[in-house]
Design a protein around this motif. Structure first.
Motif, mmCIF file in Angstrom:
data_model
loop_
_atom_site.group_PDB
_atom_site.id
_atom_site.type_symbol
_atom_site.label_atom_id
_atom_site.label_comp_id
_atom_site.label_asym_id
_atom_site.label_seq_id
_atom_site.Cartn_x
_atom_site.Cartn_y
_atom_site.Cartn_z
ATOM 1 N N VAL A 100 0.820 -1.208 0.000
ATOM 2 C CA VAL A 100 0.000 0.000 0.000
ATOM 3 C C VAL A 100 0.857 1.262 0.000
ATOM 4 N N ASP A 101 1.942 1.291 0.770
ATOM 5 C CA ASP A 101 2.777 2.489 0.823
ATOM 6 C C ASP A 101 3.310 2.850 -0.564
ATOM 7 N N GLU A 102 3.751 1.846 -1.312
ATOM 8 C CA GLU A 102 4.271 2.102 -2.654
ATOM 9 C C GLU A 102 3.161 2.557 -3.595
ATOM 10 N N ALA A 103 1.967 2.012 -3.411
ATOM 11 C CA ALA A 103 0.834 2.438 -4.232
ATOM 12 C C ALA A 103 0.523 3.911 -3.995
ATOM 13 N N LEU A 104 0.535 4.327 -2.734
ATOM 14 C CA LEU A 104 0.260 5.723 -2.418
ATOM 15 C C LEU A 104 1.377 6.638 -2.902
ATOM 16 N N ARG A 105 2.608 6.138 -2.861
ATOM 17 C CA ARG A 105 3.743 6.914 -3.402
ATOM 18 C C ARG A 105 3.539 7.157 -4.902
ATOM 19 N N LEU A 106 3.101 6.144 -5.607
ATOM 20 C CA LEU A 106 2.850 6.270 -7.037
ATOM 21 C C LEU A 106 1.701 7.240 -7.300
ATOM 22 N N ALA A 107 0.648 7.144 -6.479
ATOM 23 C CA ALA A 107 -0.497 8.046 -6.637
ATOM 24 C C ALA A 107 -0.081 9.501 -6.416
ATOM 25 N N ARG A 108 0.743 9.752 -5.389
ATOM 26 C CA ARG A 108 1.189 11.122 -5.125
ATOM 27 C C ARG A 108 2.023 11.661 -6.278
ATOM 28 N N ALA A 109 2.920 10.836 -6.802
ATOM 29 C CA ALA A 109 3.775 11.279 -7.906
ATOM 30 C C ALA A 109 2.938 11.649 -9.125
ATOM 31 N N ALA A 110 1.920 10.847 -9.409
ATOM 32 C CA ALA A 110 1.055 11.125 -10.556
ATOM 33 C C ALA A 110 0.289 12.422 -10.355
ATOM 34 N N ASP A 111 -0.237 12.637 -9.146
ATOM 35 C CA ASP A 111 -0.982 13.860 -8.858
ATOM 36 C C ASP A 111 -0.092 15.096 -8.972
ATOM 37 N N GLU A 112 1.120 15.016 -8.403
ATOM 38 C CA GLU A 112 2.029 16.161 -8.420
ATOM 39 C C GLU A 112 2.459 16.522 -9.836
ATOM 40 N N ALA A 113 2.620 15.505 -10.686
ATOM 41 C CA ALA A 113 3.043 15.745 -12.063
ATOM 42 C C ALA A 113 1.866 15.964 -13.011
ATOM 43 N N ASN A 114 0.644 15.787 -12.499
ATOM 44 C CA ASN A 114 -0.562 15.911 -13.318
ATOM 45 C C ASN A 114 -0.521 14.967 -14.515
ATOM 46 N N VAL A 115 -0.097 13.734 -14.253
ATOM 47 C CA VAL A 115 -0.073 12.687 -15.276
ATOM 48 C C VAL A 115 -1.075 11.618 -14.854
ATOM 49 N N PRO A 116 -2.096 11.353 -15.641
ATOM 50 C CA PRO A 116 -3.127 10.390 -15.214
ATOM 51 C C PRO A 116 -2.639 8.946 -15.242
ATOM 52 N N LEU A 117 -3.004 8.212 -14.202
ATOM 53 C CA LEU A 117 -2.752 6.774 -14.132
ATOM 54 C C LEU A 117 -4.100 6.062 -14.024
ATOM 55 N N LEU A 118 -4.258 5.009 -14.797
ATOM 56 C CA LEU A 118 -5.438 4.151 -14.750
ATOM 57 C C LEU A 118 -4.982 2.771 -14.325
ATOM 58 N N VAL A 119 -5.644 2.178 -13.346
ATOM 59 C CA VAL A 119 -5.277 0.840 -12.878
ATOM 60 C C VAL A 119 -6.253 -0.170 -13.478
#
Length: 345
Positions: A100-119
Motif C-alpha cells: 500500500v505504501d508504494e501504491a500511495l507513493r505512485l499516486a502522489r507522484a502522478a498527482d504532483e506531475a498531473n499525469v493520469p494513471l489508470l489501474v
C-alpha cells in the motif's frame, strides 16, 4: 478520435492480450513493446511492433502517447514513475503495486506531475457492473445491509507446477479474490474492517487454497466473501459473466447485494423487491435488467484513450486501487492477527 499510440511494457500473457485487443481497436494501437526475453522479441516481430530490451529506452525513443504496464507487481512503481517522469499516462495492471505504501507513493507522484494513471481493474468496465452501480446509486436498494460473493473454482494440478504459486502470496486471495473485493468496493464503497480465515487443507501447500472473509463497509453494511481454487463449482465471476470465451459460461449468480428496499443479483442483474407492502408474508417480484454484452478489456482501452485525451477521469485511479489492495492484504493480516483488521490507509 485518432488512435492513440501505446507502448506495452511486459510481454507476458496479459501484455500480449492488450496487444491483441489493440490490434482491432478503433481508438488505440500498440506500436512498441519492451521486454528483454527472446520470446518477447519474437512476439514483437510477428506483430509488427518495435522491440526494446528496456522500457526507459523505449519511452525515450518511441515517445508513446500512453503506456500499458504489464510487468511483475513489484516493478510497477519503478515503471510507473518512469512513465510519470516523461509525462506518459499509464494503464497499470492490477494490483497497482505489491504494498500500500508504494501504491500511495505512485499516486502522489502522478498527482504532483498531473499525469493520469489508470489501474487495470478491468471488471469495472463490464456493462453488467456499470448497470449494477447505476442501480445501487439510484437508491433503489434502500439502505444496503449485506452483500455476499462466491469465487469458487478448480485450478488444475498443472497450474501449480510453477513454484511461486505454491508459496505464500501466490494464492487465490491476492490473485483472484482481489477482483471480488474491488467489485464490492465499486458497488458499496470503502471497506473499514476485515476478518478472515484461510485453509490449505486440500492441497497442503504453503499457500492457502480456501478463504472465508467477513467485511464491514463504511456505510454500515456487512459482507462475506468465499474463495477456493480447489472447488468443483460454477460460482465464480469468470464462468458466470461470460467475459472470456475460454471459460464455459454458466447461467448462475455469484454476487448478491441486499438492501432494505430491494436486492440485486449479479451477473444476471435480477432486482427483487416488494411492489406494495413490505413483509415476509407479502409476494416479492423480480425484474431483470439485460445490458448489452461487451468486452471489458476493449472498453478499458477506449476509456484509456479518453483518459490520455483528458476527456475522462480514470475510473480506477492509483489511490482508488490502493484502497482495494489494502482491503485485500488485510485478509492475510486478519488471519495472522486472529481478529479484525482495519485496511491500511
Amino acid at each position: 478520435m485518432a488512435r492513440r499510440r501505446l507502448a506495452v511494457i511486459g510481454a507476458g500473457a496479459i501484455g500480449r492480450m492488450h496487444v491483441e485487443r489493440a490490434r482491432l481497436h478503433p481508438q488505440a494501437e500498440a506500436v512498441a513493446i519492451a521486454d528483454p526475453s527472446p520470446a518477447a522479441r519474437e512476439f514483437a516481430q510477428r506483430e509488427g511492433l518495435r522491440w526494446f530490451e528496456g522500457y526507459e529506452a523505449m519511452l525515450d525513443e518511441v515517445r508513446p502517447e500512453g503506456a500499458i504496464v504489464a510487468t511483475p507487481n513489484a516493478t510497477h512503481v519503478d515503471v510507473g514513475l518512469a512513465c510519470i517522469a516523461r509525462g506518459v499516462p499509464a494503464l497499470i495492471e492490477k494490483p497497482v503495486t505489491d504494498n500500500v505504501d508504494e501504491a500511495l507513493r505512485l499516486a502522489r507522484a502522478a498527482d504532483e506531475a498531473n499525469v493520469p494513471l489508470l489501474v487495470g481493474h478491468h471488471r469495472r468496465h463490464n456493462p453488467i457492473l456499470r448497470r449494477a452501480r447505476e442501480i445501487v446509486q439510484s437508491g433503489r436498494l434502500g439502505t444496503p445491509v449485506t452483500a455476499n460473493a462466491l469465487a469458487t473454482f478448480y485450478k488444475p494440478d498443472a497450474y501449480f507446477d510453477v513454484e511461486w504459486r505454491r508459496r505464500a502470496g501466490g494464492g487465490p486471495v491476492l490473485i483472484n479474490l482481489i477482483h471480488d473485493v474491488d467489485i464490492m468496493r465499486f458497488l458499496l464503497g470503502d471497506i473499514v474492517e476485515v476478518q478472515a480465515l484461510t485453509s490449505n487443507a486440500v492441497r497442503g501447500f504453503e499457500v492457502e487454497d480456501t478463504a472465508a472473509v467477513l467485511l464491514r463497509f463504511a456505510n454500515g453494511a456487512l459482507g462475506t466473501l468465499a474463495v477456493s481454487d480447489c472447488a468443483a463449482s460454477p460460482w465464480n465471476w469468470d464462468l458466470a459473466a461470460g467475459e472470456a470465451a475460454h471459460y464455459p459460461r454458466q447461467q448462475v449468480n455469484t454476487h448478491f447485494l441486499i438492501g432494505t428496499d430491494a436486492s440485486l443479483t449479479l451477473p444476471q442483474l435480477d432486482v427483487w423487491e416488494y411492489r406494495a407492502r413490505k413483509g415476509w408474508h407479502e409476494p416479492l417480484t423480480v425484474e431483470r435488467s439485460t445490458p448489452h454484452s461487451g468486452d471489458p478489456y476493449h472498453e478499458q482501452l477506449r476509456h484509456f484513450a479518453a483518459v490520455i485525451a483528458r476527456e475522462e477521469a480514470p475510473l480506477c485511479s492509483a489511490d482508488d486501487a490502493a484502497r482495494t489492495l489494502a482491503a485485500t492484504l488485510a485478509v492475510h493480516q486478519a488471519v495472522a492477527a486472529r481478529g479484525p483488521v482495519a485496511p491500511a490507509r
